[in-house]
Design a protein around this motif. Structure first.
Motif, short mmCIF file in Angstrom:
data_model
loop_
_atom_site.label_atom_id
_atom_site.label_comp_id
_atom_site.label_asym_id
_atom_site.label_seq_id
_atom_site.Cartn_x
_atom_site.Cartn_y
_atom_site.Cartn_z
N ALA A 56 48.90 37.86 33.33
CA ALA A 56 49.41 36.54 33.24
C ALA A 56 48.81 35.97 31.89
O ALA A 56 47.78 35.94 31.84
N THR A 57 49.57 35.59 31.07
CA THR A 57 49.36 34.98 29.84
C THR A 57 49.68 33.56 29.68
O THR A 57 50.98 33.08 30.17
N PHE A 58 48.48 32.58 29.37
CA PHE A 58 48.81 31.04 29.57
C PHE A 58 49.09 31.10 28.03
O PHE A 58 48.28 31.18 26.98
N TYR A 59 50.02 29.65 27.91
CA TYR A 59 50.53 29.51 26.52
C TYR A 59 49.56 28.59 25.92
O TYR A 59 49.60 28.88 24.33
N ASN A 60 48.80 27.71 26.40
CA ASN A 60 48.06 26.81 25.77
C ASN A 60 46.55 26.73 26.06
O ASN A 60 45.87 25.98 25.79
N LEU A 61 46.04 27.89 26.86
CA LEU A 61 44.88 28.13 27.02
C LEU A 61 44.47 29.45 26.37
O LEU A 61 44.96 30.51 26.41
N ILE A 65 45.04 36.52 32.60
CA ILE A 65 44.56 37.15 33.72
C ILE A 65 45.13 38.52 33.85
O ILE A 65 46.31 38.89 33.62
N ASN A 66 44.41 39.66 34.13
CA ASN A 66 44.61 40.98 34.20
C ASN A 66 44.05 41.59 35.66
O ASN A 66 42.74 41.14 35.75
N GLN A 67 44.95 42.02 36.36
CA GLN A 67 44.43 42.62 37.68
C GLN A 67 45.05 44.05 37.76
O GLN A 67 46.42 44.29 37.44
N SER A 68 44.24 45.32 38.01
CA SER A 68 44.70 46.44 38.10
C SER A 68 44.35 47.13 39.69
O SER A 68 44.58 48.10 39.72
N GLU A 69 43.88 46.26 40.32
CA GLU A 69 43.56 46.75 41.68
C GLU A 69 44.34 46.11 42.61
O GLU A 69 44.76 45.10 42.58
N LEU A 70 44.91 46.94 43.48
CA LEU A 70 45.89 46.53 44.43
C LEU A 70 45.68 45.51 45.18
O LEU A 70 46.34 44.61 45.56
N GLU A 71 44.21 45.45 45.69
CA GLU A 71 43.78 44.35 46.58
C GLU A 71 43.77 43.10 45.69
O GLU A 71 44.04 41.86 46.08
#
Length: 153
Positions: A56-61, A65-71
């Protein structure tokens, strides 16, 4: 402890109930808002069973967020309500989110996080096609992320 939870509680009271659905949309609204049905449950289930990465990329912050674990990815997916949203005229997304399976983008959405609309607008063939509100846990998840950015408290 109570002071740190107060902003989350207030945010939940203000933002979550304000999200519009077809059921509570006023028939006297002057400006039509885009409406999209809820994304099919099977597509979310596919992600819950197969996703290998979420970004997830925030436009003005200055965060993403990066998640690579299925849980982790499943925890994010669990914050998606089955209720669709109506995007108010002039609303702007605060982020864009992608879900991948083995390096290939399979679902993506804009994240709306404002007083009258909190949720995802999903894309299909590069165009908005579906929408879902966030659950209270989803609101708290993104609120915690936003609050963790220096200067956003």
């Amino acid at each position: 402890m109570l002071k740190s939870l107060l902003p989350i509680f207030l945010f939940s009271l203000v933002f979550l109930p304000g999200c519009k659905t077809d059921a509570n949309k006023s028939t006297t609204e002057a400006a039509p808002s885009p409406t999209y049905p809820s994304i099919e449950v099977a597509r979310i289930e596919f992600l819950a069973n197969n996703a290998t990465y979420m970004d997830a990329t925030f436009y003005n912050l200055p965060i993403s967020i990066n998640q690579s674990e299925l849980e982790q990815i499943r925890a994010t997916l669990a914050t998606i309500s089955t209720e669709p949203i109506i995007v108010p005229a002039g609303a702007k997304p605060i982020a864009h989110i992608w879900f991948q399976v083995n390096g290939k983008n399979v679902e993506d959405a804009d994240l709306y996080f404002q007083e009258d609309c909190v949720g995802y607008v999903w894309y299909e063939a590069g165009k908005p096609a579906y929408s879902n509100q966030l659950t209270k846990d989803g609101v708290m998840f993104y609120n915690n992320i936003i609050q963790s950015v220096p200067g956003q408290q």
